[in-house]
Scaffold this motif. Structure first.
Motif, PDB file in Angstrom:
ATOM      1  N   LEU A  68       0.768  -1.122   0.021  1.00 41.40           N
ATOM      2  CA  LEU A  68      -0.176  -0.014  -0.054  1.00 41.40           C
ATOM      3  C   LEU A  68       0.993   1.275  -0.088  1.00 41.40           C
ATOM      4  CD1 LEU A  68      -3.131  -1.070   2.159  1.00 41.40           C
ATOM      5  CD2 LEU A  68      -2.812  -0.915  -0.391  1.00 41.40           C
ATOM      6  N   LYS A  69       2.298   1.048   0.189  1.00 44.61           N
ATOM      7  CA  LYS A  69       2.905   2.467  -0.017  1.00 44.61           C
ATOM      8  C   LYS A  69       2.768   2.731  -1.462  1.00 44.61           C
ATOM      9  CE  LYS A  69       7.757   3.931   1.021  1.00 44.61           C
ATOM     10  NZ  LYS A  69       7.911   4.561  -0.488  1.00 44.61           N
ATOM     11  N   ALA A  70       2.467   2.073  -2.463  1.00 42.59           N
ATOM     12  CA  ALA A  70       2.573   2.336  -3.697  1.00 42.59           C
ATOM     13  C   ALA A  70       1.323   3.412  -3.869  1.00 42.59           C
ATOM     14  CB  ALA A  70       2.261   1.346  -4.731  1.00 42.59           C
ATOM     15  N   ALA A  71       0.359   3.158  -3.161  1.00 42.05           N
ATOM     16  CA  ALA A  71      -0.953   4.239  -3.193  1.00 42.05           C
ATOM     17  C   ALA A  71      -0.610   5.384  -2.406  1.00 42.05           C
ATOM     18  CB  ALA A  71      -2.111   3.587  -2.480  1.00 42.05           C
ATOM     19  N   ARG A  72       0.226   5.306  -1.203  1.00 46.41           N
ATOM     20  CA  ARG A  72       0.612   6.436  -0.283  1.00 46.41           C
ATOM     21  C   ARG A  72       1.640   7.317  -1.068  1.00 46.41           C
ATOM     22  NH1 ARG A  72       0.789   2.205   3.551  1.00 46.41           N
ATOM     23  NH2 ARG A  72       3.089   2.574   3.867  1.00 46.41           N
ATOM     24  N   ASP A  73       2.437   6.748  -1.734  1.00 49.05           N
ATOM     25  CA  ASP A  73       3.171   7.417  -2.518  1.00 49.05           C
ATOM     26  C   ASP A  73       2.597   8.298  -3.544  1.00 49.05           C
ATOM     27  OD1 ASP A  73       5.380   6.771  -0.607  1.00 49.05           O
ATOM     28  OD2 ASP A  73       6.453   5.348  -2.208  1.00 49.05           O
ATOM     29  N   PHE A  74       1.905   7.630  -4.211  1.00 47.87           N
ATOM     30  CA  PHE A  74       1.071   8.177  -5.537  1.00 47.87           C
ATOM     31  C   PHE A  74       0.375   9.513  -4.853  1.00 47.87           C
ATOM     32  CE2 PHE A  74      -2.917   8.951  -7.622  1.00 47.87           C
ATOM     33  CZ  PHE A  74      -2.691   8.813  -8.970  1.00 47.87           C
ATOM     34  N   LEU A  75      -0.227   9.433  -3.577  1.00 54.50           N
ATOM     35  CA  LEU A  75      -0.973  10.564  -3.049  1.00 54.50           C
ATOM     36  C   LEU A  75       0.066  11.649  -2.571  1.00 54.50           C
ATOM     37  CD1 LEU A  75      -3.969   8.725  -1.435  1.00 54.50           C
ATOM     38  CD2 LEU A  75      -3.836  10.086  -3.639  1.00 54.50           C
ATOM     39  N   GLU A  76       1.181  11.395  -2.383  1.00 55.23           N
ATOM     40  CA  GLU A  76       2.022  12.260  -1.724  1.00 55.23           C
ATOM     41  C   GLU A  76       2.122  13.710  -2.400  1.00 55.23           C
ATOM     42  OE1 GLU A  76       3.176  11.713   1.295  1.00 55.23           O
ATOM     43  OE2 GLU A  76       3.917  13.721   1.451  1.00 55.23           O
ATOM     44  N   PRO A  77       2.226  13.686  -3.771  1.00 51.30           N
ATOM     45  CA  PRO A  77       2.406  14.970  -4.545  1.00 51.30           C
ATOM     46  C   PRO A  77       1.046  15.891  -4.330  1.00 51.30           C
ATOM     47  CG  PRO A  77       2.805  13.038  -6.082  1.00 51.30           C
ATOM     48  CD  PRO A  77       2.806  12.473  -4.816  1.00 51.30           C
ATOM     49  N   VAL A  78       0.025  15.004  -4.329  1.00 52.25           N
ATOM     50  CA  VAL A  78      -1.615  15.767  -4.114  1.00 52.25           C
ATOM     51  C   VAL A  78      -1.294  16.440  -2.529  1.00 52.25           C
ATOM     52  CG1 VAL A  78      -3.794  15.459  -4.127  1.00 52.25           C
ATOM     53  CG2 VAL A  78      -2.350  13.960  -5.257  1.00 52.25           C
ATOM     54  N   LYS A  79      -0.842  15.679  -1.660  1.00 46.28           N
ATOM     55  CA  LYS A  79      -0.614  16.319  -0.420  1.00 46.28           C
ATOM     56  C   LYS A  79       0.198  17.497  -0.423  1.00 46.28           C
ATOM     57  CE  LYS A  79      -0.566  16.820   4.349  1.00 46.28           C
ATOM     58  NZ  LYS A  79      -1.504  17.468   5.108  1.00 46.28           N
ATOM     59  N   GLU A  80       1.208  17.660  -1.264  1.00 46.53           N
ATOM     60  CA  GLU A  80       2.319  18.604  -1.445  1.00 46.53           C
ATOM     61  C   GLU A  80       1.364  19.827  -2.035  1.00 46.53           C
ATOM     62  OE1 GLU A  80       5.854  17.237  -3.018  1.00 46.53           O
ATOM     63  OE2 GLU A  80       5.993  16.021  -1.416  1.00 46.53           O
ATOM     64  N   ALA A  81       0.510  19.782  -3.019  1.00 45.78           N
ATOM     65  CA  ALA A  81       0.030  20.746  -3.943  1.00 45.78           C
ATOM     66  C   ALA A  81      -1.329  21.108  -2.965  1.00 45.78           C
ATOM     67  CB  ALA A  81      -0.612  19.918  -5.149  1.00 45.78           C
ATOM     68  N   PHE A  82      -1.815  20.383  -2.068  1.00 45.65           N
ATOM     69  CA  PHE A  82      -3.041  20.833  -1.410  1.00 45.65           C
ATOM     70  C   PHE A  82      -2.833  20.532   0.207  1.00 45.65           C
ATOM     71  CE2 PHE A  82      -4.647  19.356  -5.473  1.00 45.65           C
ATOM     72  CZ  PHE A  82      -5.267  20.650  -5.838  1.00 45.65           C
ATOM     73  N   PRO A  83      -1.604  21.321   0.645  1.00 43.98           N
ATOM     74  CA  PRO A  83      -1.147  20.904   2.351  1.00 43.98           C
ATOM     75  C   PRO A  83      -2.460  21.093   3.118  1.00 43.98           C
ATOM     76  CG  PRO A  83      -0.074  22.886   1.263  1.00 43.98           C
ATOM     77  CD  PRO A  83      -1.010  22.640   0.145  1.00 43.98           C
ATOM     78  N   TRP A  84      -3.446  21.738   2.929  1.00 47.72           N
ATOM     79  CA  TRP A  84      -4.444  22.000   4.028  1.00 47.72           C
ATOM     80  C   TRP A  84      -5.264  20.650   4.121  1.00 47.72           C
ATOM     81  CZ3 TRP A  84      -8.833  20.675   1.307  1.00 47.72           C
ATOM     82  CH2 TRP A  84      -8.947  20.997  -0.009  1.00 47.72           C
ATOM     83  N   ILE A  85      -5.221  19.807   3.224  1.00 49.80           N
ATOM     84  CA  ILE A  85      -5.956  18.509   3.564  1.00 49.80           C
ATOM     85  C   ILE A  85      -5.083  17.649   4.475  1.00 49.80           C
ATOM     86  CG2 ILE A  85      -5.120  17.298   1.406  1.00 49.80           C
ATOM     87  CD1 ILE A  85      -8.188  16.431   1.028  1.00 49.80           C
ATOM     88  N   THR A  86      -5.899  16.819   5.361  1.00 51.22           N
ATOM     89  CA  THR A  86      -5.099  15.885   6.243  1.00 51.22           C
ATOM     90  C   THR A  86      -4.915  14.613   5.259  1.00 51.22           C
ATOM     91  OG1 THR A  86      -7.415  14.748   6.893  1.00 51.22           O
ATOM     92  CG2 THR A  86      -6.420  16.683   8.356  1.00 51.22           C
ATOM     93  N   TYR A  87      -3.876  13.882   5.803  1.00 48.87           N
ATOM     94  CA  TYR A  87      -3.939  12.618   5.012  1.00 48.87           C
ATOM     95  C   TYR A  87      -5.078  11.720   5.256  1.00 48.87           C
ATOM     96  CZ  TYR A  87       1.362  13.357   4.510  1.00 48.87           C
ATOM     97  OH  TYR A  87       2.547  13.616   3.786  1.00 48.87           O
TER      98      TYR A  87
END
Ligand code: CCH
Length: 288
Positions: free
Chosen positions: A81-100
């Motif tokens: 599931l690291k593959a999925a968490r890593d996929f979403l990492e740039p999304v978290k960087e682009a929208f830092p206000w959203i919680t993981y």
């Protein structure tokens, strides 16, 4: 003179729709993974984040995103599931206000909708918590077990037989990986589109044990290219499960309706929302 203090940024529906759109765009761009989509593994991340919920103690569930931390991330069930968490990492960087925690569930919602599944109404409001909130190992289902295990695991989350069967229909999507679970292969011929094919195949095809050195799993007699887990076979073997399997095999609308309801419940287990249930958001899909 000092200006007025800036009002704090309170994200609204439009902001979450932007995150959805970003995920949808990344899904389309990264079509070089597995069967052409990160969608299935994103859904599995959202499910494993949520499926640790225990209704007796109120612990676990998607609030917290505690799979970020070693004890829970290293649980055998979470392999890959690291593959999925890593996929979403740039999304978290682009929208830092959203919680993981909100992002992982939004990833699951986007995955289902972008793979042509039903709408999954969504509420935001999860907060990230530290590693002391990691759940103990063993709360997610073990594919080698039978109906009593399925009922114990999903009953602990509060689901009934009908919802258990509806949720299992997610296995229309994705595949098993020998380096993750030990099992191998996809359940359907269209693993990146949500359909009721999983139920149709369970009912209509003949299944036999796969002869190999890996764990006990089933293959379809006709093509030997599809697979079923021992737990998948339970939803045709067990009488009460079977009636829903038959219903969903015949009626894709019934499947989509029950699947959507059960997934909304799953994704919200144990989350203390401020927004009431009648104010869930429905995101536009990229093809709407
Ligand atoms: Fe599942 N699942 N699942 N599953 N699952 C696996 C893969 C996916 C079980 C076992 C496995 C749900 C219920 C169950 C998905 C969604 C859901 C794998 C292969 C195993 C093993 C992992 C690998 O090797 O990569 C068992 C047991 C149960 C219940 O008894 C439910 C509920 C959902 C969602 C609603 C999805 C999607 C996948 C594909 C992942 C991928 O990477 O392709």
């Amino acid at each position: 003179l000092e200006g007025k203090p800036k009002a704090p940024f309170v994200p609204r529906f439009e902001n979450y729709q932007e995150v959805y759109n970003h995920i949808a765009k990344l899904l389309e761009e990264h079509d070089d993974y597995d069967d052409g989509s990160y969608g299935p593994v994103l859904l599995r991340l959202a499910w494993h984040a949520s499926g640790t919920y225990d209704k007796e103690t109120g612990t676990g569930g998607s609030n917290g995103a505690t799979m970020r931390f070693a004890p829970e991330g290293d649980h055998g069930a979470n392999a890959g599931l690291k593959a999925a968490r890593d996929f979403l990492e740039p999304v978290k960087e682009a929208f830092p206000w959203i919680t993981y925690s909100d992002l992982w569930i939004l990833g699951g919602v986007a995955a289902i909708q972008e793979m042509q599944g039903p709408k999954i109404p969504y509420r935001a409001g999860r907060s990230d918590r530290d590693l002391s909130f990691c759940t103990p190992d063993g709360r997610l289902p073990d594919a080698s077990k039978d109906h009593s295990h399925i009922r114990a695991i999903f009953g602990r989350m509060g689901f009934d037989d009908r919802a258990m069967v509806a949720l299992s229909g997610a296995h229309a999507l994705g595949r098993c990986h020998t380096d993750r679970s030990g099992y191998s292969g996809p359940w359907t011929f269209s693993p990146t589109t949500l359909t009721n094919d999983y139920f149709k195949l369970l009912i209509e095809e003949k299944w036999q044990y796969k002869k190999w050195n890996g764990p006990k799993q089933f293959e379809d007699v006709k093509t030997k290219t599809l697979m079923m887990l021992p737990t998948d076979m339970e939803i045709v073997k067990d009488k009460s499960f079977r009636k829903y399997t038959e219903l969903y095999a015949k009626d894709n609308d019934a499947f989509f309706k029950d699947f959507s309801n059960a997934v909304v419940t799953l994704f919200e287990l144990g989350v203390p929302f401020e927004h009431p249930e009648d104010q869930r958001w429905v995101f536009k899909s990229s093809f709407d």
